[in-house]
Design a protein around this motif. Structure first.
Motif, PDB file in Angstrom:
ATOM      1  N   GLN A   1     -36.273  36.022  45.683  1.00 37.25           N
ATOM      2  CA  GLN A   1     -36.602  36.825  47.233  1.00 37.25           C
ATOM      3  C   GLN A   1     -36.580  36.924  48.150  1.00 37.25           C
ATOM      4  O   GLN A   1     -35.589  36.346  49.610  1.00 37.25           O
ATOM      5  CB  GLN A   1     -37.140  38.018  45.795  1.00 37.25           C
ATOM      6  N   SER A   2     -37.691  35.887  47.614  1.00 36.07           N
ATOM      7  CA  SER A   2     -38.013  35.412  49.180  1.00 36.07           C
ATOM      8  C   SER A   2     -37.042  34.412  49.405  1.00 36.07           C
ATOM      9  O   SER A   2     -36.749  34.062  51.292  1.00 36.07           O
ATOM     10  CB  SER A   2     -39.482  34.418  49.009  1.00 36.07           C
ATOM     11  N   ILE A   3     -36.369  33.017  48.808  1.00 38.36           N
ATOM     12  CA  ILE A   3     -35.504  32.611  49.866  1.00 38.36           C
ATOM     13  C   ILE A   3     -34.491  33.326  50.374  1.00 38.36           C
ATOM     14  O   ILE A   3     -33.914  33.466  51.372  1.00 38.36           O
ATOM     15  CB  ILE A   3     -34.636  31.260  48.789  1.00 38.36           C
ATOM     16  N   ALA A   4     -33.896  34.290  49.373  1.00 42.93           N
ATOM     17  CA  ALA A   4     -32.958  35.212  50.307  1.00 42.93           C
ATOM     18  C   ALA A   4     -33.131  35.416  51.058  1.00 42.93           C
ATOM     19  O   ALA A   4     -32.622  35.773  52.658  1.00 42.93           O
ATOM     20  CB  ALA A   4     -33.095  36.205  49.008  1.00 42.93           C
ATOM     21  N   THR A   5     -34.254  36.288  51.069  1.00 43.32           N
ATOM     22  CA  THR A   5     -34.908  37.144  52.421  1.00 43.32           C
ATOM     23  C   THR A   5     -34.746  35.659  53.526  1.00 43.32           C
ATOM     24  O   THR A   5     -34.468  35.873  55.029  1.00 43.32           O
ATOM     25  CB  THR A   5     -35.915  37.268  52.574  1.00 43.32           C
ATOM     26  N   TYR A   6     -36.163  34.890  53.522  1.00 41.86           N
ATOM     27  CA  TYR A   6     -35.728  33.653  54.287  1.00 41.86           C
ATOM     28  C   TYR A   6     -34.374  33.031  54.932  1.00 41.86           C
ATOM     29  O   TYR A   6     -34.241  32.758  56.414  1.00 41.86           O
ATOM     30  CB  TYR A   6     -36.659  33.216  54.459  1.00 41.86           C
TER      31      TYR A   6
ATOM     32  N   ILE B   1     -31.373  34.811  55.741  1.00 42.84           N
ATOM     33  CA  ILE B   1     -30.641  35.631  56.359  1.00 42.84           C
ATOM     34  C   ILE B   1     -30.600  34.785  57.834  1.00 42.84           C
ATOM     35  O   ILE B   1     -29.152  35.399  58.424  1.00 42.84           O
ATOM     36  CB  ILE B   1     -31.429  37.303  55.758  1.00 42.84           C
ATOM     37  N   PRO B   2     -31.287  34.836  58.321  1.00 45.83           N
ATOM     38  CA  PRO B   2     -31.292  34.636  59.975  1.00 45.83           C
ATOM     39  C   PRO B   2     -30.847  32.659  59.860  1.00 45.83           C
ATOM     40  O   PRO B   2     -30.191  32.665  61.370  1.00 45.83           O
ATOM     41  CB  PRO B   2     -32.763  34.498  60.679  1.00 45.83           C
ATOM     42  N   VAL B   3     -30.207  32.672  59.127  1.00 40.92           N
ATOM     43  CA  VAL B   3     -29.907  31.040  59.200  1.00 40.92           C
ATOM     44  C   VAL B   3     -28.284  30.924  59.111  1.00 40.92           C
ATOM     45  O   VAL B   3     -27.711  31.397  58.536  1.00 40.92           O
ATOM     46  CB  VAL B   3     -30.410  30.372  57.607  1.00 40.92           C
ATOM     47  N   GLU B   4     -27.979  30.013  60.356  1.00 44.83           N
ATOM     48  CA  GLU B   4     -26.233  29.984  60.607  1.00 44.83           C
ATOM     49  C   GLU B   4     -26.345  28.535  60.420  1.00 44.83           C
ATOM     50  O   GLU B   4     -26.902  27.876  61.263  1.00 44.83           O
ATOM     51  CB  GLU B   4     -26.729  30.399  61.821  1.00 44.83           C
ATOM     52  N   GLU B   5     -24.739  28.349  60.311  1.00 41.07           N
ATOM     53  CA  GLU B   5     -24.439  27.442  59.258  1.00 41.07           C
ATOM     54  C   GLU B   5     -23.410  26.154  60.476  1.00 41.07           C
ATOM     55  O   GLU B   5     -23.447  27.397  61.364  1.00 41.07           O
ATOM     56  CB  GLU B   5     -23.733  27.422  57.797  1.00 41.07           C
ATOM     57  N   PRO B   6     -24.069  25.991  60.406  1.00 41.87           N
ATOM     58  CA  PRO B   6     -23.204  25.356  61.917  1.00 41.87           C
ATOM     59  C   PRO B   6     -21.788  24.591  61.372  1.00 41.87           C
ATOM     60  O   PRO B   6     -21.104  24.403  60.006  1.00 41.87           O
ATOM     61  CB  PRO B   6     -23.092  23.483  61.795  1.00 41.87           C
TER      62      PRO B   6
ATOM     63  N   SER C   1     -25.077  26.658  42.222  1.00 44.20           N
ATOM     64  CA  SER C   1     -23.864  27.532  42.250  1.00 44.20           C
ATOM     65  C   SER C   1     -24.516  28.767  42.604  1.00 44.20           C
ATOM     66  O   SER C   1     -24.126  29.688  42.721  1.00 44.20           O
ATOM     67  CB  SER C   1     -22.777  27.320  41.082  1.00 44.20           C
ATOM     68  N   THR C   2     -25.865  28.668  42.237  1.00 40.38           N
ATOM     69  CA  THR C   2     -26.623  30.051  42.198  1.00 40.38           C
ATOM     70  C   THR C   2     -26.468  29.838  44.172  1.00 40.38           C
ATOM     71  O   THR C   2     -27.629  31.221  44.168  1.00 40.38           O
ATOM     72  CB  THR C   2     -27.901  30.341  41.299  1.00 40.38           C
ATOM     73  N   TRP C   3     -26.926  29.506  44.084  1.00 42.06           N
ATOM     74  CA  TRP C   3     -27.604  29.098  45.653  1.00 42.06           C
ATOM     75  C   TRP C   3     -26.351  29.308  47.057  1.00 42.06           C
ATOM     76  O   TRP C   3     -25.330  28.347  46.952  1.00 42.06           O
ATOM     77  CB  TRP C   3     -28.571  28.008  45.736  1.00 42.06           C
ATOM     78  N   SER C   4     -26.620  29.934  48.023  1.00 42.61           N
ATOM     79  CA  SER C   4     -25.999  29.579  49.516  1.00 42.61           C
ATOM     80  C   SER C   4     -26.067  28.938  50.123  1.00 42.61           C
ATOM     81  O   SER C   4     -27.330  28.206  49.975  1.00 42.61           O
ATOM     82  CB  SER C   4     -25.564  30.942  50.037  1.00 42.61           C
ATOM     83  N   ASP C   5     -24.849  28.046  50.345  1.00 37.82           N
ATOM     84  CA  ASP C   5     -25.384  27.335  51.534  1.00 37.82           C
ATOM     85  C   ASP C   5     -26.339  27.583  52.496  1.00 37.82           C
ATOM     86  O   ASP C   5     -27.704  26.481  52.643  1.00 37.82           O
ATOM     87  CB  ASP C   5     -24.309  26.678  52.452  1.00 37.82           C
ATOM     88  N   GLU C   6     -26.555  28.492  52.920  1.00 36.77           N
ATOM     89  CA  GLU C   6     -28.280  28.813  53.971  1.00 36.77           C
ATOM     90  C   GLU C   6     -29.465  28.821  53.504  1.00 36.77           C
ATOM     91  O   GLU C   6     -30.539  28.639  53.422  1.00 36.77           O
ATOM     92  CB  GLU C   6     -27.933  30.302  54.150  1.00 36.77           C
ATOM     93  N   GLU C   7     -29.244  29.052  51.418  1.00 37.61           N
ATOM     94  CA  GLU C   7     -30.823  29.525  51.071  1.00 37.61           C
ATOM     95  C   GLU C   7     -30.690  27.693  50.746  1.00 37.61           C
ATOM     96  O   GLU C   7     -31.517  27.176  50.829  1.00 37.61           O
ATOM     97  CB  GLU C   7     -29.674  30.303  49.463  1.00 37.61           C
ATOM     98  N   LEU C   8     -29.502  26.885  50.435  1.00 35.74           N
ATOM     99  CA  LEU C   8     -30.204  25.805  49.644  1.00 35.74           C
ATOM    100  C   LEU C   8     -30.831  24.721  51.138  1.00 35.74           C
ATOM    101  O   LEU C   8     -31.640  24.622  50.988  1.00 35.74           O
ATOM    102  CB  LEU C   8     -29.037  24.801  49.590  1.00 35.74           C
TER     103      LEU C   8
END
Ligand code: HEC
Ligand code: HEC
Ligand code: HEC
Length: 353
Positions: free
Chosen positions: A49-54, A56-61, A110-117
């Motif tokens: 939950q913490s990783i998913a929330t933090y 959110i504002p991350v933008e992938e180049p 595969s369970t994480w998005s790029d932003e979460e990784l």
């Protein structure tokens, strides 16, 4: 009335009791047994939950430079593989006893998005042994690592080895065993001849020895920001820095790769290098980077263009750091527009060292 007294007593007694239990030392903190499964579930729930929330504002180049894959793979080998394993590489029995156990990444990626990784690799996971990235000054390297993790999924051992090991070369170094070992670690990214295995890895061959030496100390002290190089520099004994700097400075410069840029761009680059941009208070680059420069100043001739552009961006954002002379670069870098930066980088890349 009496009921309130009980509540008050309980409120005082509960923390005292907890303290007493802690004081007695009976709480088991050994890593031989895991948490109760409910605690385990809860801790992972908090983490996800913490990783998913933090994230959110991350933008992938939009474009991740393919040149970033080589140093990312090399860094994975030096900084991650002993905990997480790698294609064709087994982990030690000691790491397998870590609690929580570092997961085999291919099973969880595969369970994480790029932003979460990106968040996990940049910030780490507290109380688990998963470290944060060595510097928080720049994000490009972390994105390179995320791109590499995506490629690693399903990668065979041979491909991994080609990415992380220097190709065999006739270039023979002669030195102590410790020196040879250090050099072969550098060569995984820089090649034995110091030519740099990708466009974001600088050419060290023919560079000023003093500048190379000062830069190694700057990485090790944390005064120059690079997760890759801060790790690589601190894995080597400082007593070997001088020998490594001398070795790379003495390599013959590779012929600069052909630069693909229109003539008017190269011409603008040449003008900035020779005359600067007086209206923007940008001094002539060659006054410090020319052939009569001080030993502590780097040569830019024939350097990889992508690397030069990245350094200029970092200087302009005041995130690069460097040796004690790095402040000299802030004003020149801030004065350049993006096309001017590209032009001057293309021009220097086309010169011979
Ligand atoms: C000292 C051991 C250690 C090192 C070094 C390490 N990690 Fe980790 N890593 C862990 C542990 C332990 C976890 C599990 C955290 C948890 O589940 O609470 C983890 C979790 C992760 C995860 C999340 C996976 C998941 O689903 O739990 C990713 C992604 C990851 N690490 C990537 C990396 C990368 C990339 C590097 C190198 C830059 C690295 N790690 C270096 C120990 C390590
Ligand atoms: C994982 C890949 C990797 C390894 C291993 C590595 N380097 Fe680097 N090196 C890089 C990258 C990427 C940069 C550019 C970093 C930056 O942006 O500051 C760099 C930069 C440098 C610089 C600064 C050059 C300049 O023009 O400013 C020196 C000096 C250097 N490396 C020396 C070494 C030595 C010596 C070793 C071995 C002990 C080594 N490197 C190992 C990837 C690596
Ligand atoms: C007053 C002297 C001075 C001038 C003028 C100057 N530089 Fe520099 N430059 C330096 C010094 C010193 C460094 C080394 C910084 C460090 O300590 O890491 C440097 C580093 C650099 C680097 C990084 C090189 C590497 O290998 O990492 C680039 C790129 C660069 N300069 C480009 C330029 C450009 C382009 C101009 C002209 C617009 C310019 N410089 C003008 C002094 C100068």
């Amino acid at each position: 009335m009496i009921r309130w007294k009980h509540v008050l007593l309980a409120a005082i007694a509960a923390p005292l009791l907890a303290l007493l239990v802690a004081w007695s030392g009976v709480i088991y903190i050994g890593a031989t047994g895991g948490h109760w499964s409910i605690t385990n579930w809860f801790l992972h729930y908090v983490m996800r939950q913490s990783i998913a929330t933090y994230a959110i504002p991350v933008e992938e180049p939009e474009i991740i430079d393919p040149g970033l894959l080589v140093p990312a793979a090399g860094h994975f080998q030096q900084g991650c593989a002993f905990c997480h394993g790698a294609p064709g590489e087994q982990r030690s029995a000691t790491v397998m006893k870590m609690l929580p156990q570092p997961p085999d990444l291919t099973t969880v990626l595969s369970t994480w998005s790029d932003e979460e990784l990106f968040r996990i690799v940049r910030n780490g996971v507290r109380y688990s042994g998963m470290p944060a990235w060595p510097t928080q000054e720049r994000d490009d390297e972390v994105w390179g690592l995320v791109a590499f993790l995506r490629q690693m999924n399903g990668m065979d051992a041979e491909t991994y080895q080609t990415l992380t090991q220097q190709p065999a070369s006739g270039n023979q170094a002669a030195g102590s065993v410790a020196f040879e070992r250090a050099l072969s670690a550098c060569a995984a990214c820089h090649n034995l001849d110091g030519s740099g295995r990708s466009s974001v890895i600088p050419i060290l061959a023919g560079q000023s020895e003093t500048y190379l030496l000062n830069s190694l100390h700057a990485y090790a002290d944390g005064s120059r920001a690079s997760g890759y190089m801060q790790t690589a520099a601190t894995l080597v004994d400082r007593a070997l820095y001088a020998e490594l700097a001398a070795y790379f400075a003495a390599q013959t410069e590779p012929a600069p790769p052909p630069v693909d840029a229109p003539n008017d761009v190269l011409e603008l680059g040449r003008r900035i290098a020779e005359q600067g941009l007086p209206d923007k208070e940008v001094p002539a680059c060659l006054s410090c980077h020319g052939s009569t420069r001080k030993a502590a100043y780097p040569s830019l001739d024939g350097q990889h263009r992508d690397y030069l552009v990245r350094q200029l961006v970092l200087f302009a954002e005041e995130h690069r750091g460097g040796t004690p002379f790095n402040h000299l670069m802030i004003r020149p870098a801030k004065g350049l527009s993006e096309p001017e930066r590209e032009a001057v980088a293309a021009y220097f890349a086309s010169r011979r060292r």
